[in-house]
Scaffold this motif. Structure first.
Motif, mmCIF file in Angstrom:
data_model
loop_
_atom_site.group_PDB
_atom_site.id
_atom_site.type_symbol
_atom_site.label_atom_id
_atom_site.label_comp_id
_atom_site.label_asym_id
_atom_site.label_seq_id
_atom_site.Cartn_x
_atom_site.Cartn_y
_atom_site.Cartn_z
ATOM 1 N N GLY A 84 41.255 41.807 52.104
ATOM 2 C CA GLY A 84 41.451 42.170 50.703
ATOM 3 C C GLY A 84 42.871 42.596 50.399
ATOM 4 N N LYS A 85 43.484 43.299 51.323
ATOM 5 C CA LYS A 85 44.833 43.813 51.087
ATOM 6 C C LYS A 85 45.867 42.698 50.975
ATOM 7 N N VAL A 86 45.717 41.638 51.736
ATOM 8 C CA VAL A 86 46.769 40.612 51.750
ATOM 9 C C VAL A 86 46.807 39.801 50.457
ATOM 10 N N VAL A 87 45.721 39.837 49.677
ATOM 11 C CA VAL A 87 45.720 39.096 48.403
ATOM 12 C C VAL A 87 45.624 40.031 47.198
ATOM 13 N N ALA A 88 45.811 41.319 47.422
ATOM 14 C CA ALA A 88 45.574 42.313 46.370
ATOM 15 C C ALA A 88 46.576 42.232 45.221
ATOM 16 N N ASN A 89 47.772 41.706 45.465
ATOM 17 C CA ASN A 89 48.826 41.782 44.458
ATOM 18 C C ASN A 89 49.162 40.449 43.800
ATOM 19 N N TYR A 90 48.275 39.476 43.929
ATOM 20 C CA TYR A 90 48.520 38.214 43.246
ATOM 21 C C TYR A 90 48.361 38.388 41.727
ATOM 22 N N PRO A 91 49.059 37.593 40.933
ATOM 23 C CA PRO A 91 48.941 37.688 39.470
ATOM 24 C C PRO A 91 47.505 37.461 38.994
ATOM 25 N N ASP A 92 47.197 37.997 37.836
ATOM 26 C CA ASP A 92 45.838 37.955 37.299
ATOM 27 C C ASP A 92 45.272 36.546 37.181
ATOM 28 N N ASP A 93 46.124 35.558 36.925
ATOM 29 C CA ASP A 93 45.608 34.204 36.696
ATOM 30 C C ASP A 93 45.420 33.402 37.984
ATOM 31 N N THR A 94 45.661 34.016 39.143
ATOM 32 C CA THR A 94 45.450 33.342 40.428
ATOM 33 C C THR A 94 43.956 33.172 40.688
ATOM 34 N N PHE A 95 43.568 32.019 41.202
ATOM 35 C CA PHE A 95 42.187 31.805 41.628
ATOM 36 C C PHE A 95 42.128 32.071 43.125
ATOM 37 N N ILE A 96 41.272 33.027 43.536
ATOM 38 C CA ILE A 96 41.217 33.461 44.934
ATOM 39 C C ILE A 96 39.835 33.169 45.519
ATOM 40 N N ILE A 97 39.829 32.666 46.744
ATOM 41 C CA ILE A 97 38.592 32.392 47.472
ATOM 42 C C ILE A 97 38.573 33.251 48.732
ATOM 43 N N TYR A 98 37.527 34.046 48.878
ATOM 44 C CA TYR A 98 37.317 34.867 50.068
ATOM 45 C C TYR A 98 36.204 34.208 50.894
ATOM 46 N N ALA A 99 36.508 33.854 52.150
ATOM 47 C CA ALA A 99 35.501 33.151 52.941
ATOM 48 C C ALA A 99 35.663 33.429 54.422
ATOM 49 N N ASP A 100 34.571 33.298 55.156
ATOM 50 C CA ASP A 100 34.632 33.245 56.607
ATOM 51 C C ASP A 100 35.011 31.818 57.005
ATOM 52 N N VAL A 101 35.420 31.634 58.234
ATOM 53 C CA VAL A 101 35.911 30.321 58.656
ATOM 54 C C VAL A 101 34.824 29.256 58.595
ATOM 55 N N ASP A 111 34.741 25.035 40.154
ATOM 56 C CA ASP A 111 35.487 25.212 38.909
ATOM 57 C C ASP A 111 36.502 26.338 39.084
ATOM 58 N N THR A 112 37.753 25.956 39.234
ATOM 59 C CA THR A 112 38.815 26.953 39.443
ATOM 60 C C THR A 112 39.456 27.401 38.131
ATOM 61 N N THR A 113 38.853 27.014 37.004
ATOM 62 C CA THR A 113 39.387 27.419 35.699
ATOM 63 C C THR A 113 38.643 28.613 35.116
ATOM 64 N N ILE A 114 37.625 29.112 35.822
ATOM 65 C CA ILE A 114 36.824 30.213 35.290
ATOM 66 C C ILE A 114 37.647 31.492 35.190
ATOM 67 N N ASP A 115 37.217 32.384 34.331
ATOM 68 C CA ASP A 115 37.903 33.665 34.160
ATOM 69 C C ASP A 115 37.197 34.814 34.866
ATOM 70 N N ASP A 116 36.005 34.561 35.401
ATOM 71 C CA ASP A 116 35.247 35.624 36.059
ATOM 72 C C ASP A 116 35.204 35.368 37.562
ATOM 73 N N ALA A 117 34.252 35.974 38.245
ATOM 74 C CA ALA A 117 34.081 35.803 39.686
ATOM 75 C C ALA A 117 32.673 35.300 39.976
ATOM 76 N N SER A 145 42.098 38.634 38.280
ATOM 77 C CA SER A 145 41.843 39.719 37.330
ATOM 78 C C SER A 145 40.411 40.223 37.430
ATOM 79 N N ALA A 146 39.456 39.328 37.743
ATOM 80 C CA ALA A 146 38.045 39.714 37.856
ATOM 81 C C ALA A 146 37.742 40.347 39.208
ATOM 82 N N LEU A 147 38.571 40.048 40.211
ATOM 83 C CA LEU A 147 38.344 40.561 41.560
ATOM 84 C C LEU A 147 39.213 41.773 41.872
#
Length: 254
Positions: A84-101, A111-117, A145-147
């Motif tokens: 979580g820390k390594v992606v904590a400071n990306y701009p609000d409009d960044t689309f982030i995916i958290y996953a195990d390998v 859909d990477t255009t969504i505004d929520d999570a 921004s949602a995460l």
């Protein structure tokens, strides 16, 4: 911008396949690896050499010192919160995916255009790539921004709880595959001895029977499926032979 963060343990060949399949679809990929398993056993840093085979322009590697607290879940919390820390400071409009390998999202339908999570409800393939088990809640994705402020460990625990009837932390969409405990029996045993579900260690003999007969520990039989329902890396037979129940495609035999 699409950014992914992977919580990496010791599945090197799974990471190799994932980088081949999904790296072209992200702008940045963060790989966070602990030098210990979640059960506290030293393992070193396994991803570093593999990463050198791929473009360094997109991959950011974060080796961390793992915990050996005597509590596997506490050790895992350290690992996931580091993700979580390594992606904590990306701009609000960044689309982030958290996953195990072993949680592979599907670029064509996400859909990477969504505004929520969202929580990704994935096709779970168990022990062998061509054994389908069930649909299972797994990875987390959405707008930064949602995460913002999300505790990745606590949220992942909530996702796992939602598999048993709890409330998902975000809305659910069907996407991707969860390739759980794929490989040889040695691969499966290593995972059982490494991850936080230590209650499965005394069940290793039972789990071996599940592995050999194609069902889960509750007796639910897996469904044999064709390779055409898998990501192209696996459908083309590029994984090790023991990852498949049926023989690899003839054109892929070495």
């Amino acid at each position: 911008m699409i950014v992914e963060v992977i919580c990496f343990g010791n599945a090197v060949e799974m990471l190799r396949g994932r980088l081949n399949q999904l790296l072209p679809f992200v702008d940045r990929l963060h790989i966070v690896e602990s030098d210990k398993t979640h059960t506290g056993h030293p393992k070193g840093y396994l991803a570093a050499n593999l990463i050198r085979e791929f473009s360094q322009q997109k991959i950011y590697y974060h080796p961390i010192v793992g915990w050996d607290s005597g509590d596997a879940w506490n050790n895992e919390s350290n690992h996931r919160r580091a993700c979580g820390k390594v992606v904590a400071n990306y701009p609000d409009d960044t689309f982030i995916i958290y996953a195990d390998v072993d949680e592979w999202w599907e670029p064509e339908s996400l859909d990477t255009t969504i505004d929520d999570a969202v929580v990704l409800n994935m096709r779970k393939h168990h022990f062998k790539l061509d054994w389908f088990h069930k649909m299972e809640l797994a990875a987390i994705a959405g707008r930064a921004s949602a995460l913002r402020g999300m505790d990745y460990y606590a949220t992942k625990i909530a996702v796992c709880g939602a598999r048993e009837g709890g409330v998902p932390p975000y809305r659910v969409v069907n996407n991707g595959w969860h390739f759980s405990s794929i490989g040889s029996w040695a691969d499966v045993e290593r995972k059982v001895r490494s991850f936080s579900h230590t209650e499965f260690v005394p069940m290793l003999d039972q789990i071996r029977g599940c592995y050999e007969n194609g069902h889960d520990h509750l007796g639910v039989k897996f469904t044999q499926v064709g390779l055409d329902c898998l990501p192209s890396y696996f459908a083309d037979g590029r994984a090790p032979a023991e990852w498949y129940h049926l023989p690899k495609p003839p054109q892929s035999q070495e």
